[in-house]
Design an enzyme around this catalytic site. Sequence first.
Site, PDB file in Angstrom:
ATOM      1  N   ASP A  31       0.838  -1.193   0.000  1.00 17.87           N
ATOM      2  CA  ASP A  31       0.000   0.000   0.000  1.00 17.87           C
ATOM      3  C   ASP A  31       0.877   1.249   0.000  1.00 17.87           C
ATOM      4  OD1 ASP A  31      -2.252  -1.589   0.121  1.00 17.87           O
ATOM      5  OD2 ASP A  31      -2.390  -1.477   2.313  1.00 17.87           O
ATOM      6  N   LYS A  32       0.309   2.339  -0.458  1.00 16.63           N
ATOM      7  CA  LYS A  32       1.045   3.603  -0.544  1.00 16.63           C
ATOM      8  C   LYS A  32       1.771   3.944   0.754  1.00 16.63           C
ATOM      9  CE  LYS A  32       0.210   8.585  -1.104  1.00 16.63           C
ATOM     10  NZ  LYS A  32      -0.813   9.636  -1.338  1.00 16.63           N
TER      11      LYS A  32
END
Length: 327
Positions: free
Chosen positions: A142-143
Site C-alpha cells: 500500500d502507498k
Amino acid sequence: MTQVPNTIQLEASTEAAHFGLRLDQTLADLFPEYSRSKLKTWIQDGNVSVNGEVITVPRHKMQIDEVITVHAEMEVQVNSVAQDIALDIVFEDEHILVINKPADLVVHPGAGNPSGTVLNALLNHVPDIDRVPRAGIVHRLDKDTTGLMVVAKTVPAQTHLVDQLQRREMSREYEAIAMGTMVAGGVVDEPIGRHATKRTHMAVREDGKPAITHFRVIEKFRAYTHLRLKLETGRTHQIRVHMAHLKHPLLGDQTYGGRPRLPKGASNAFIDTLRGFQRQALHAAQLSLFHPESEEWMTWKAPLPRDMQDLLEAVRQDTKENPEDMI
C-alpha cells in the site's frame, strides 16, 4: 508507449475452493495479475489446457486437483514514462531487484497517481523492464506501507516469482503496531473480499478469497501492541482487514480503524505524536524467496523506518508513565 510481445507460460493446480467454478473464474483467482478479459481471450483462443486438454469454453466447470496450463503471447503496453525517482535498492542482479519502499510512494500508476510511482522509477533504473508485464512488479505494498518488495527484471523471473506466490512459497513478514493490548499471538483464517458498499475497501466476508495471517506479540503496552505478522496468502489490505476484524486495527489506519483512540491520562506530547502519525503503522520487515535462476533461498531484512521507531518509543514512554494501566 511501447508494445512488445512476450510469451506467457503459467501453470497451477485447482483446489477445493475452485470446485464447480467456471474456468475463467478459476483463472482469475489463480492468476490475479492478469485481467479477466485477457484470461477469457486466452481461453477462447485455445491457449489454456486442463490436464493436457485444450479448453476453449470459459464456462467449463472445474474439478479439484486439475492442472491448468496457459501458454500465450501477450502484448505488453507500458504507458508510463521513466522518472528519475530514487530507489532504496537492497539487492539487484540481472534477474531481480529488491527495494525498500518508503511511505507515501505508490507502487503502480492509477487514478489520482498517474506518475511519481515505483513503476516510473523502475522504468528509469532498468529501461528495458518495459518488456515485462507491469514493469516486473510481482506484488504490491500500500502507498503508506513501508518495506521490502521484489521486482522481476525478466519475463521468466516474473513467471517464477508469481508461481512462488501462488504456491505460498514466498515468505513475507511484517511489523505493525495495533490498537489495544493483545496478550498472545495466533492465526486469522478469514476470507477477504470487496466491501459490500465501500468499493475501495476490503472486508471479511464468507464469499471472499481464502486469507490467512499469522501473528505474534513482540511487545505489549498499556494501549497498543507491537506485532510480528506473516502472510500465508496475499489479499489486498489483508493484514489491515484481519487486524480490524480482531478489533485491533493498526495504529494510524484511518480506513479500517478510524481516528486514534487516545488512552486516558495521555500526555499532550504523546497525543501530538499519535495525531502526527498519518499512516498505518505497518512495515514489510523481511522477504524470503527462491531466486528464480539459481533456486537459492534468499532472505532480506529492512529495519523499522524512523517514524515507526519514534512512534514505538513514544508508546513505550506512555506505558512507563502509566504503569498502573498495564494488563
